[in-house]
Design an enzyme around this catalytic site. Structure first.
Site, PDB file in Angstrom:
ATOM      1  N   HIS A   1       0.773  -1.253   0.168  1.00  0.00           N
ATOM      2  CA  HIS A   1      -0.094   0.045  -0.032  1.00  0.00           C
ATOM      3  C   HIS A   1       1.004   1.181  -0.175  1.00  0.00           C
ATOM      4  CE1 HIS A   1      -3.562  -2.358   1.824  1.00  0.00           C
ATOM      5  NE2 HIS A   1      -2.487  -2.902   2.440  1.00  0.00           N
TER       6      HIS A   1
ATOM      7  N   GLU B   1       2.579  -0.637   4.371  1.00  0.00           N
ATOM      8  CA  GLU B   1       2.291   0.622   4.011  1.00  0.00           C
ATOM      9  C   GLU B   1       3.744   1.375   3.679  1.00  0.00           C
ATOM     10  OE1 GLU B   1      -0.299   2.344   3.258  1.00  0.00           O
ATOM     11  OE2 GLU B   1      -2.062   1.461   4.440  1.00  0.00           O
TER      12      GLU B   1
ATOM     13  N   HIS C   1      -2.455  -3.043  -3.196  1.00  0.00           N
ATOM     14  CA  HIS C   1      -3.752  -2.834  -2.772  1.00  0.00           C
ATOM     15  C   HIS C   1      -4.739  -2.718  -3.984  1.00  0.00           C
ATOM     16  CE1 HIS C   1      -6.323  -0.680   0.384  1.00  0.00           C
ATOM     17  NE2 HIS C   1      -6.729  -1.617   0.025  1.00  0.00           N
TER      18      HIS C   1
ATOM     19  N   ASP D   1      -3.719   2.358  -5.050  1.00  0.00           N
ATOM     20  CA  ASP D   1      -2.135   2.124  -4.510  1.00  0.00           C
ATOM     21  C   ASP D   1      -1.627   0.686  -4.551  1.00  0.00           C
ATOM     22  OD1 ASP D   1      -4.305   1.686  -2.187  1.00  0.00           O
ATOM     23  OD2 ASP D   1      -2.387   1.619  -0.764  1.00  0.00           O
TER      24      ASP D   1
END
Length: 187
Positions: free
Chosen positions: A37, A119, A158, A168
């Site tokens: 992500h 992330e 994602h 993303d």
């Protein structure tokens, strides 16, 4: 099912910040997917601790107009890699972080049940840093050692598991470069 009890849930090189936004995975879930992500708060702004505060449930939503839409939102990821390559962990790997939302991979829904979420500090409009790719490759290799069902074919973005909702890590994420860095870790 692979026994997860014998593995450490925390990465040795990560700063651990315990997020309250997680729960147990289903007992029959094998961890076999890695989801990449990106996030920045506010969007396209880097360097502040707002993402950390958000994942920890401590974001003061009065600090920026964009944050008002995040009031009462409960989100986390297992791992967060900042632009300079700093590595933070919010949820133990064996637990279910709340990163994927409504999602599906290879016909299986509820990706949070069987995935690890990473992330990257960034956004879909800008390139990621070489330090992030190096850190991501190192973390991926570590995770694959712990969870061998996460093969290259089971590393995704994602946008691939929630294509209607998410975009993303975006067009500036260089999958070829990432896999090249990962190949160097495997040698």
């Amino acid at each position: 099912m692979i026994n997860r009890q014998s593995r450490s849930d925390l990465l040795a090189n990560a700063q651990f910040l315990a997020s309250p936004h997680f729960d147990d995975r289903p007992t029959d879930a094998d961890i076999d997917l890695l989801v990449i992500h990106c996030i920045s708060l506010p969007p396209e702004q880097y360097g502040a601790d707002y993402v950390e505060d958000f994942f920890m449930g401590k974001l003061d939503c009065s600090l920026h107009p964009y944050f008002q839409q995040l009031t009462s939102v409960r989100v986390s990821a297992h791992i967060y890699i900042k632009r300079g390559g700093q590595l933070l962990q919010f949820v133990p790997l064996a637990k279910r972080a709340w990163h994927a939302g409504l999602s599906e991979f290879a016909g299986q829904s509820r990706c949070n049940d069987f995935s690890i979420g990473i992330e990257l500090e960034g956004d879909v409009n800008h390139a990621y840093t070489s330090m992030q790719y190096q850190c991501l490759a190192t973390v991926t290799a570590d995770i694959q050692q712990r969870y061998p069902l996460i093969t290259r074919e089971r590393i995704t973005g994602h946008s691939d598991i929630a294509p209607v909702r998410k975009d993303d890590p975006g067009p500036h994420f260089d999958w070829s470069h990432y896999f090249s860095c990962l190949d160097r870790k495997d040698n």
